[in-house]
Design a protein around this motif. Structure first.
Motif, short mmCIF file in Angstrom:
data_model
loop_
_atom_site.label_atom_id
_atom_site.label_comp_id
_atom_site.label_asym_id
_atom_site.label_seq_id
_atom_site.Cartn_x
_atom_site.Cartn_y
_atom_site.Cartn_z
N LEU A 126 0.83 -1.20 0.00
CA LEU A 126 0.00 0.00 0.00
C LEU A 126 0.86 1.25 0.00
CD1 LEU A 126 -2.71 -0.93 2.65
CD2 LEU A 126 -3.10 -0.59 0.21
N ARG A 127 0.30 2.32 -0.55
CA ARG A 127 0.91 3.65 -0.42
C ARG A 127 0.56 4.13 0.99
NH1 ARG A 127 2.23 6.41 -4.91
NH2 ARG A 127 1.23 8.34 -4.23
N LEU A 128 1.55 4.16 1.85
CA LEU A 128 1.30 4.09 3.30
C LEU A 128 1.98 5.22 4.07
CD1 LEU A 128 0.38 2.32 5.82
CD2 LEU A 128 2.64 1.24 5.64
N THR A 129 1.31 5.66 5.15
CA THR A 129 1.93 6.47 6.19
C THR A 129 1.54 5.89 7.54
OG1 THR A 129 1.91 8.51 4.88
CG2 THR A 129 2.15 8.74 7.27
N ILE A 130 2.53 5.65 8.38
CA ILE A 130 2.29 5.26 9.77
C ILE A 130 2.59 6.46 10.65
CG2 ILE A 130 3.04 3.79 11.68
CD1 ILE A 130 3.68 1.63 9.60
N GLN A 131 1.60 6.86 11.42
CA GLN A 131 1.77 7.99 12.34
C GLN A 131 1.63 7.48 13.78
OE1 GLN A 131 2.22 11.74 11.90
NE2 GLN A 131 2.92 10.95 13.88
N ARG A 132 2.70 7.61 14.55
CA ARG A 132 2.64 7.24 15.96
C ARG A 132 2.44 8.49 16.83
NH1 ARG A 132 7.63 3.03 17.09
NH2 ARG A 132 6.81 1.21 15.93
N CYS A 172 -3.20 16.97 12.70
CA CYS A 172 -2.07 16.43 11.94
C CYS A 172 -2.53 15.32 11.00
CB CYS A 172 -1.01 15.93 12.90
SG CYS A 172 0.42 15.21 12.07
N LEU A 173 -3.33 14.39 11.48
CA LEU A 173 -3.79 13.28 10.65
C LEU A 173 -4.60 13.77 9.45
CD1 LEU A 173 -4.84 10.65 13.34
CD2 LEU A 173 -2.95 10.44 11.71
N ALA A 174 -5.44 14.79 9.67
CA ALA A 174 -6.23 15.32 8.57
C ALA A 174 -5.33 15.91 7.48
CB ALA A 174 -7.20 16.38 9.08
N ARG A 186 7.53 11.19 11.74
CA ARG A 186 8.01 11.49 13.08
C ARG A 186 6.86 11.40 14.08
NH1 ARG A 186 10.46 17.44 14.52
NH2 ARG A 186 11.20 17.02 16.65
N ASP A 187 7.12 10.83 15.25
CA ASP A 187 6.09 10.68 16.28
C ASP A 187 5.55 12.04 16.71
OD1 ASP A 187 7.03 8.10 16.10
OD2 ASP A 187 7.22 7.81 18.26
N LEU A 188 4.31 12.03 17.21
CA LEU A 188 3.71 13.21 17.81
C LEU A 188 3.66 13.01 19.33
CD1 LEU A 188 0.69 13.68 15.38
CD2 LEU A 188 2.88 14.87 15.31
N SER A 189 3.91 14.09 20.07
CA SER A 189 3.86 13.99 21.52
C SER A 189 3.45 15.32 22.10
CB SER A 189 5.23 13.60 22.09
OG SER A 189 6.12 14.70 22.01
N GLY A 190 3.18 15.33 23.41
CA GLY A 190 3.00 16.57 24.13
C GLY A 190 4.33 17.29 24.28
N ALA A 236 10.42 13.31 19.02
CA ALA A 236 9.03 13.51 18.60
C ALA A 236 8.79 14.97 18.22
CB ALA A 236 8.08 13.11 19.72
N GLU A 237 7.71 15.17 17.49
CA GLU A 237 7.25 16.52 17.17
C GLU A 237 6.25 16.95 18.23
OE1 GLU A 237 4.53 18.81 13.79
OE2 GLU A 237 5.30 16.79 13.40
N PRO A 238 6.58 17.93 19.08
CA PRO A 238 5.65 18.35 20.13
C PRO A 238 4.49 19.15 19.54
CG PRO A 238 7.61 19.71 20.20
CD PRO A 238 7.86 18.66 19.15
#
Length: 251
Positions: A126-132, A172-174, A186-190, A236-238
């Protein structure tokens, strides 16, 4: 666009973001959500071929958010069914929402399952993106409520978390699903990691509780998996508001 898990706390916000940007959205959920222009609800289970056929009709992009962490094997089963259904369709972009630190937290069955799903997605073609991302603020608040008995909140020793605002992850997901596939983002975090004891004390103060916070080893797989800052991503990206501001303004 298709959003699975559309009635969940993240799914509702992702749908709202996409609708605000003028996108047509189909949402698969076990229960229907609120009605809105441009939104079609498909009520059913992801393991149902009929549900998947209706949900994927006319869809070119997918945001897969559906999860059932208290039912072992269910996430893998749902994702396998979804993968089978999209293989003969032209899906421009498949986005999967995952969790930070999975490789370090394999002592918990749910995290083992999520990592296996990631592996299968990467080999799916699949043409894929994994977002953690790290744990959501509300998840942490609900957990602290469950760890409270009377005036005392008992938290596991040795745990550091970096909770993130669910609305920021949804924004971000949108954006991600409307862009080009990126593999693993890159992961997302607080904004900052905090010991769970501090998070609990701040939660107490916000609730004007007169109780106290105590810590002890709690022999549950989840808390064992979180030891040694395993749930805190290295780079992560805060995004979003910090925990204390979320408590003050939202909770």
């Amino acid at each position: 666009m298709l959003v699975t898990g559309g009635s969940g706390q993240l799914g509702r916000r992702v749908i709202g973001e996409l609708l605000e940007q003028g996108r047509a959205v189909q949402a698969i959920s076990r229960r229907p959500g609120p009605q809105a222009a441009g939104l079609t609800w498909v009520t059913g289970d992801l393991n149902s071929a009929a549900t998947l056929q209706r949900g994927l009709d006319g869809v070119s992009r997918v945001v897969h958010l559906a999860t059932q962490p208290l039912r072992p094997g269910k996430d893998l089963q749902m994702t396998s069914a979804l993968l089978g259904a999209v293989q003969d369709r032209h899906i421009e972009h498949f986005v999967y929402m995952s969790i930070s630190g999975l490789e370090r937290m394999q002592g918990a069955p749910y995290y083992r399952e999520k990592l296996e799903i990631e592996r299968r997605l990467r080999t799916s073609g699949l043409r894929l993106t994994i977002q953690r991302s790290t744990q959501f603020h509300k998840f942490v608040a609900d957990l602290l409520g469950k760890l409270t008995l009377g005036p005392v909140t008992l938290v596991p020793t040795g745990v550091t978390l970096q909770p993130v605002e669910v609305s920021a992850v949804a924004r971000c997901l949108a954006q991600v699903v409307q862009g080009a596939p990126a593999g693993q983002r890159r992961d997302l975090s607080g904004p900052a990691p905090e010991a769970i004891e501090l998070l609990a004390r701040q939660w107490h103060r916000h609730r004007a509780r007169t109780g106290r916070v105590a810590s002890a080893p709690i022999p549950l797989p989840l808390f064992r998996a979180w030891q040694h800052s395993a749930a805190v991503p290295e780079e992560a990206e805060p995004v979003g508001r910090p925990w204390i501001r979320w408590l003050q303004e939202t909770a």
